[in-house]
Design a protein around this motif. Structure first.
Motif, short mmCIF file in Angstrom:
data_model
loop_
_atom_site.label_atom_id
_atom_site.label_comp_id
_atom_site.label_asym_id
_atom_site.label_seq_id
_atom_site.Cartn_x
_atom_site.Cartn_y
_atom_site.Cartn_z
N LEU A 1 52.99 16.39 77.86
CA LEU A 1 52.87 16.44 79.32
C LEU A 1 51.86 17.52 79.73
O LEU A 1 51.06 17.31 80.65
CB LEU A 1 54.22 16.70 79.97
N ALA A 2 51.89 18.66 79.05
CA ALA A 2 50.91 19.70 79.35
C ALA A 2 49.49 19.19 79.11
O ALA A 2 48.60 19.39 79.95
CB ALA A 2 51.18 20.94 78.49
N LYS A 3 49.30 18.50 78.01
CA LYS A 3 47.98 17.95 77.72
C LYS A 3 47.60 16.87 78.75
O LYS A 3 46.44 16.79 79.19
CB LYS A 3 47.96 17.36 76.31
N LYS A 4 48.57 16.05 79.13
CA LYS A 4 48.31 15.00 80.12
C LYS A 4 47.86 15.60 81.44
O LYS A 4 47.04 15.01 82.16
CB LYS A 4 49.58 14.18 80.31
N LYS B 1 41.94 25.10 86.22
CA LYS B 1 40.88 25.81 86.94
C LYS B 1 40.31 26.97 86.14
O LYS B 1 39.26 27.52 86.49
CB LYS B 1 41.43 26.32 88.27
N ASN B 2 41.01 27.36 85.07
CA ASN B 2 40.56 28.47 84.23
C ASN B 2 40.58 28.03 82.77
O ASN B 2 41.38 28.51 81.97
CB ASN B 2 41.47 29.69 84.44
N PRO B 3 39.68 27.12 82.39
CA PRO B 3 39.72 26.55 81.04
C PRO B 3 39.48 27.58 79.94
O PRO B 3 39.80 27.32 78.78
CB PRO B 3 38.62 25.49 81.07
N ALA C 1 51.90 31.37 78.09
CA ALA C 1 52.50 30.06 77.83
C ALA C 1 53.37 29.63 79.01
O ALA C 1 54.00 30.47 79.66
CB ALA C 1 53.34 30.10 76.55
N MET C 2 53.41 28.34 79.26
CA MET C 2 54.14 27.81 80.41
C MET C 2 55.35 26.99 79.99
O MET C 2 55.34 26.34 78.94
CB MET C 2 53.21 26.98 81.30
N VAL C 3 56.40 27.06 80.81
CA VAL C 3 57.63 26.30 80.60
C VAL C 3 57.45 24.93 81.27
O VAL C 3 57.49 24.83 82.50
CB VAL C 3 58.84 27.04 81.19
N ALA D 1 51.35 25.77 87.49
CA ALA D 1 50.82 26.49 86.33
C ALA D 1 49.73 25.68 85.65
O ALA D 1 48.69 26.21 85.24
CB ALA D 1 51.95 26.81 85.35
N ALA D 2 49.96 24.37 85.53
CA ALA D 2 48.96 23.51 84.91
C ALA D 2 47.67 23.48 85.72
O ALA D 2 46.56 23.48 85.17
CB ALA D 2 49.52 22.09 84.76
N GLU D 3 47.81 23.49 87.04
CA GLU D 3 46.62 23.51 87.89
C GLU D 3 45.82 24.79 87.69
O GLU D 3 44.59 24.77 87.60
CB GLU D 3 47.03 23.37 89.36
#
Length: 230
Positions: A93-96, A26-28, A9-11, A20-22
């Motif tokens: 924002l994570a989903k965005k 790249k690793n769905p 999980a990411m902060v 982290a989102a990138e």
């Protein structure tokens, strides 16, 4: 990809969230989650909420930073509606950013610490149709506070003693670097990381990718799972 970690999980308020989102994009296939965050505990390394300060005034100090501990936060009696709004903004924002969010967990706070807080967390999880870590009756294990030179031995000991059931191994991993070593806890009682968490987290990374841990899991017949599968 190389170790035994199955969920991460990411902060979202953290400065390196975008990176982290990138990685997650790249690793769905990864089971990526959002580490719901209302506290920034590091000295000299403050976090701000995702939303503008005037939208969540009860969650921040006079300079707009998140408080340094749950005790400090809840002493200021934050508004539940602002907690709800900010945490939803973090998931959004994570989903965005294209993260395939699979679960939620909570950073450095307990749902029982503040009246109504648990209800807010549960409602968010329900509304987003996401599983909430530590709501499946998981038993916890960790080597986070174990001395660096004993982490591998302790991890193997914990794994070998497991009885049938569902367990959550809470991990804090990182690469030993000046940036990681600069992360020093604001709580004076956290003496095990007085010199920064860099070496502790690097050793946890080594443990999770070690042949010894992989072999123990295989010999013990432990089945690795993640929150998407649950």
């Amino acid at each position: 990809n190389e170790g035994v970690l199955t969920s991460g999980a990411m902060v979202v308020p953290g400065p390196w969230f975008e990176a982290a989102a990138e990685l997650a994009r790249k690793n769905p296939g990864w089971c990526a989650g959002v580490h719901l965050c209302l506290v920034g505990e590091w000295r000299g390394y403050r976090w701000r909420p995702v939303l503008p300060r005037d939208k969540v005034r009860s969650l921040v100090d006079e300079d707009g930073y998140l408080h340094t501990s749950p005790t400090e936060l809840f002493r200021h009696q934050p508004k539940l509606e602002e907690i709800d709004t900010e945490l939803r903004a973090q998931v959004d924002l994570a989903k965005k950013r294209g993260v395939n969010v699979q679960y939620l967990d909570l950073h450095y706070a307990s749902p029982s610490q503040y009246p109504g807080f648990g209800n807010v967390i549960n409602k968010i999880a329900k509304d987003y149709n996401l599983p909430l870590s530590q709501s499946f009756g998981e038993k916890g294990i960790s080597v986070y506070t174990t001395p660096i030179e004993q982490k591998l031995e302790r991890a193997i000991e914990l794994l070998e003693k497991l009885e049938p059931g569902l367990y959550l191994w809470v991990c804090h991993i990182g690469i030993d670097s000046p940036e990681q070593r600069a992360l020093i806890h604001s709580d004076p009682a956290a003496i095990f990381v007085r010199g920064g968490v860099g070496r502790h987290r690097a050793e946890e990374l080594r443990v999770l990718t070690s042949l010894e841990v992989k072999s123990t899991i295989l010999k013990k017949g432990i089945i690795l799972t993640n929150y998407r599968e649950l």
